[in-house]
Design a protein around this motif. Structure first.
Motif, PDB file in Angstrom:
ATOM      1  N   LEU A 226      28.536 107.133  22.992  1.00 50.19           N
ATOM      2  CA  LEU A 226      27.961 106.456  21.821  1.00 50.19           C
ATOM      3  C   LEU A 226      27.447 105.054  22.158  1.00 50.19           C
ATOM      4  CD1 LEU A 226      30.618 107.453  19.113  1.00 50.19           C
ATOM      5  CD2 LEU A 226      28.298 108.378  19.369  1.00 50.19           C
ATOM      6  N   SER A 227      27.571 104.677  23.429  1.00 43.94           N
ATOM      7  CA  SER A 227      27.121 103.363  23.922  1.00 43.94           C
ATOM      8  C   SER A 227      27.902 102.202  23.305  1.00 43.94           C
ATOM      9  CB  SER A 227      25.616 103.176  23.677  1.00 43.94           C
ATOM     10  OG  SER A 227      24.876 104.157  24.399  1.00 43.94           O
ATOM     11  N   ILE A 228      29.106 102.467  22.824  1.00 43.23           N
ATOM     12  CA  ILE A 228      29.972 101.398  22.335  1.00 43.23           C
ATOM     13  C   ILE A 228      30.625 100.689  23.507  1.00 43.23           C
ATOM     14  CG2 ILE A 228      32.089 100.945  21.024  1.00 43.23           C
ATOM     15  CD1 ILE A 228      31.261 103.203  19.131  1.00 43.23           C
ATOM     16  N   ILE A 229      30.959 101.457  24.537  1.00 42.54           N
ATOM     17  CA  ILE A 229      31.441 100.897  25.789  1.00 42.54           C
ATOM     18  C   ILE A 229      30.599 101.498  26.908  1.00 42.54           C
ATOM     19  CG2 ILE A 229      33.801 100.664  24.908  1.00 42.54           C
ATOM     20  CD1 ILE A 229      34.539 103.105  26.650  1.00 42.54           C
ATOM     21  N   LYS A 230      30.743 100.956  28.107  1.00 41.37           N
ATOM     22  CA  LYS A 230      30.041 101.498  29.264  1.00 41.37           C
ATOM     23  C   LYS A 230      31.034 101.644  30.404  1.00 41.37           C
ATOM     24  CE  LYS A 230      26.067 100.872  32.322  1.00 41.37           C
ATOM     25  NZ  LYS A 230      24.901 100.016  32.672  1.00 41.37           N
ATOM     26  N   LEU A 231      31.283 102.873  30.806  1.00 37.85           N
ATOM     27  CA  LEU A 231      32.206 103.138  31.907  1.00 37.85           C
ATOM     28  C   LEU A 231      31.643 102.605  33.214  1.00 37.85           C
ATOM     29  CD1 LEU A 231      33.302 106.782  31.050  1.00 37.85           C
ATOM     30  CD2 LEU A 231      34.756 104.752  30.999  1.00 37.85           C
ATOM     31  N   LYS A 232      32.521 102.054  34.038  1.00 38.01           N
ATOM     32  CA  LYS A 232      32.100 101.575  35.349  1.00 38.01           C
ATOM     33  C   LYS A 232      32.190 102.709  36.358  1.00 38.01           C
ATOM     34  CE  LYS A 232      33.559  96.733  34.924  1.00 38.01           C
ATOM     35  NZ  LYS A 232      34.456  95.692  35.489  1.00 38.01           N
ATOM     36  N   PRO A 233      31.208 102.827  37.239  1.00 36.35           N
ATOM     37  CA  PRO A 233      31.320 103.832  38.309  1.00 36.35           C
ATOM     38  C   PRO A 233      32.426 103.416  39.269  1.00 36.35           C
ATOM     39  CG  PRO A 233      29.417 102.435  38.672  1.00 36.35           C
ATOM     40  CD  PRO A 233      29.950 102.077  37.316  1.00 36.35           C
ATOM     41  N   VAL A 234      33.285 104.358  39.593  1.00 41.79           N
ATOM     42  CA  VAL A 234      34.419 104.053  40.462  1.00 41.79           C
ATOM     43  C   VAL A 234      34.365 104.936  41.692  1.00 41.79           C
ATOM     44  CG1 VAL A 234      36.934 104.010  40.676  1.00 41.79           C
ATOM     45  CG2 VAL A 234      35.858 103.392  38.507  1.00 41.79           C
ATOM     46  N   LYS A 235      34.450 104.305  42.852  1.00 43.89           N
ATOM     47  CA  LYS A 235      34.522 105.042  44.102  1.00 43.89           C
ATOM     48  C   LYS A 235      35.977 105.108  44.520  1.00 43.89           C
ATOM     49  CE  LYS A 235      29.928 103.663  45.740  1.00 43.89           C
ATOM     50  NZ  LYS A 235      29.177 103.001  46.840  1.00 43.89           N
ATOM     51  N   VAL A 236      36.488 106.302  44.567  1.00 46.44           N
ATOM     52  CA  VAL A 236      37.899 106.488  44.895  1.00 46.44           C
ATOM     53  C   VAL A 236      38.017 107.211  46.220  1.00 46.44           C
ATOM     54  CG1 VAL A 236      40.095 107.464  44.154  1.00 46.44           C
ATOM     55  CG2 VAL A 236      38.471 106.622  42.444  1.00 46.44           C
ATOM     56  N   LYS A 237      38.779 106.633  47.132  1.00 42.78           N
ATOM     57  CA  LYS A 237      39.026 107.288  48.406  1.00 42.78           C
ATOM     58  C   LYS A 237      39.917 108.499  48.198  1.00 42.78           C
ATOM     59  CE  LYS A 237      38.660 103.067  51.184  1.00 42.78           C
ATOM     60  NZ  LYS A 237      39.357 102.184  52.142  1.00 42.78           N
ATOM     61  N   ALA A 238      39.692 109.498  48.970  1.00 41.30           N
ATOM     62  CA  ALA A 238      40.493 110.709  48.847  1.00 41.30           C
ATOM     63  C   ALA A 238      41.953 110.374  49.079  1.00 41.30           C
ATOM     64  CB  ALA A 238      40.034 111.747  49.871  1.00 41.30           C
ATOM     65  N   ALA A 239      42.798 110.841  48.159  1.00 42.11           N
ATOM     66  CA  ALA A 239      44.235 110.583  48.270  1.00 42.11           C
ATOM     67  C   ALA A 239      44.956 111.885  48.573  1.00 42.11           C
ATOM     68  CB  ALA A 239      44.747 109.996  46.951  1.00 42.11           C
ATOM     69  N   ARG A 240      45.936 111.791  49.442  1.00 49.17           N
ATOM     70  CA  ARG A 240      46.694 112.980  49.814  1.00 49.17           C
ATOM     71  C   ARG A 240      47.804 113.218  48.808  1.00 49.17           C
ATOM     72  NH1 ARG A 240      48.787 113.415  55.851  1.00 49.17           N
ATOM     73  NH2 ARG A 240      46.520 113.502  56.097  1.00 49.17           N
ATOM     74  N   SER A 241      47.763 114.337  48.121  1.00 53.64           N
ATOM     75  CA  SER A 241      48.766 114.674  47.120  1.00 53.64           C
ATOM     76  C   SER A 241      49.998 115.259  47.791  1.00 53.64           C
ATOM     77  CB  SER A 241      48.195 115.695  46.126  1.00 53.64           C
ATOM     78  OG  SER A 241      49.188 116.104  45.237  1.00 53.64           O
TER      79      SER A 241
END
Length: 253
Positions: free
Chosen positions: A234-249
């Motif tokens: 709805l353009s009320i907020i704007k999500l930031k693009p996040v680069k996440v390194k692969a994490a080992r579960s």
């Protein structure tokens, strides 16, 4: 019935502003919003939390400290350095008040980049405001309570914000399972976290602190995420693009 509806509405509205505005926005800045919407959600936070209003500035600083010092003696609210949830809450309150009233200088890395509205913060932290909200809750109960036991819910209204924080920090660092080895004691306490708006996926959040959706596994439902997704569309907020390194579960995906 009116009392129970009021309690549930207060619980979830207060919970929403705490996880959405104080946690994901003020402390982590996972998304942006324009000045109008920032003021609107600031005001909603004051209204929803009422007598237990928490300063976005102080909340952000303490939460950043919590991530940096998770489950060590310097953690503002680790259950592993308190005898019970009440002593943990009191310790948190002391540190919070010191930060709020500028009695201590936070480390530079924890300070800044959070919403500020000094006039509203002054009102929200005033005794007049806190007592006024408390009186309003009591009057509502007097008008609509049909059983004596309903009045036992009033302390939860008075301390709604700190109660939510205590549940999350106590349970989320003592009980449940871990998807990741974070070198702390964070846990995911609920498979479907509807009681605390996604906040009890603490292990996930400590591994991926900038991930907006606190659920990682397909069955980990973060109920705040769809709301945030909708506000972004709805353009009320704007999500930031996040680069996440692969994490080992630790467990199979």
């Amino acid at each position: 019935m009116a009392i129970l509806i009021f309690f549930v509405l207060h619980w979830y509205l207060s919970l929403f502003v705490q996880t959405f505005f104080l946690h994901r926005y003020a402390a982590h800045k996972m998304f942006t919003m324009n000045p109008f919407w920032e003021k609107a959600f600031y005001l909603l936070t004051y209204t929803a939390q009422g007598s237990s209003f928490l300063s976005p500035r102080a909340y952000a600083i303490l939460h950043r400290m919590h991530h940096a010092f998770s489950d060590t003696e310097r953690d503002p609210h680790s259950p592993h350095y308190s005898n019970n949830a009440f002593t943990m809450m009191w310790k948190t309150k002391t540190i919070y008040n010191d930060v709020l009233n500028h009695r201590v200088e936070p480390e530079r890395r924890f300070d800044g980049d959070y919403p500020l509205w000094p006039a509203l913060e002054k009102i929200g932290d005033s005794k007049i405001s806190r007592i006024g909200w408390g009186v309003a809750y009591v009057l509502f109960y007097i008008a609509f309570a049909t059983q004596w036991w309903m009045f036992l819910l009033l302390p939860l209204h008075f301390l709604m914000g700190p109660v939510h924080g205590a549940i999350v920090n106590w349970s989320g660092h003592k009980y449940g399972y871990q998807n990741f080895d974070n070198n702390d004691k964070s846990r995911n306490s609920l498979f479907f976290d509807f009681l605390t708006g996604g906040e009890l996926f603490q292990n996930n959040h400590h591994k991926l602190p900038n991930r907006v959706n606190f659920g990682v596994k397909w069955w980990e439902v973060d109920p705040t995420w769809p709301v945030i997704w909708t506000l972004d569309k709805l353009s009320i907020i704007k999500l930031k693009p996040v680069k996440v390194k692969a994490a080992r579960s630790k467990v199979a995906a």
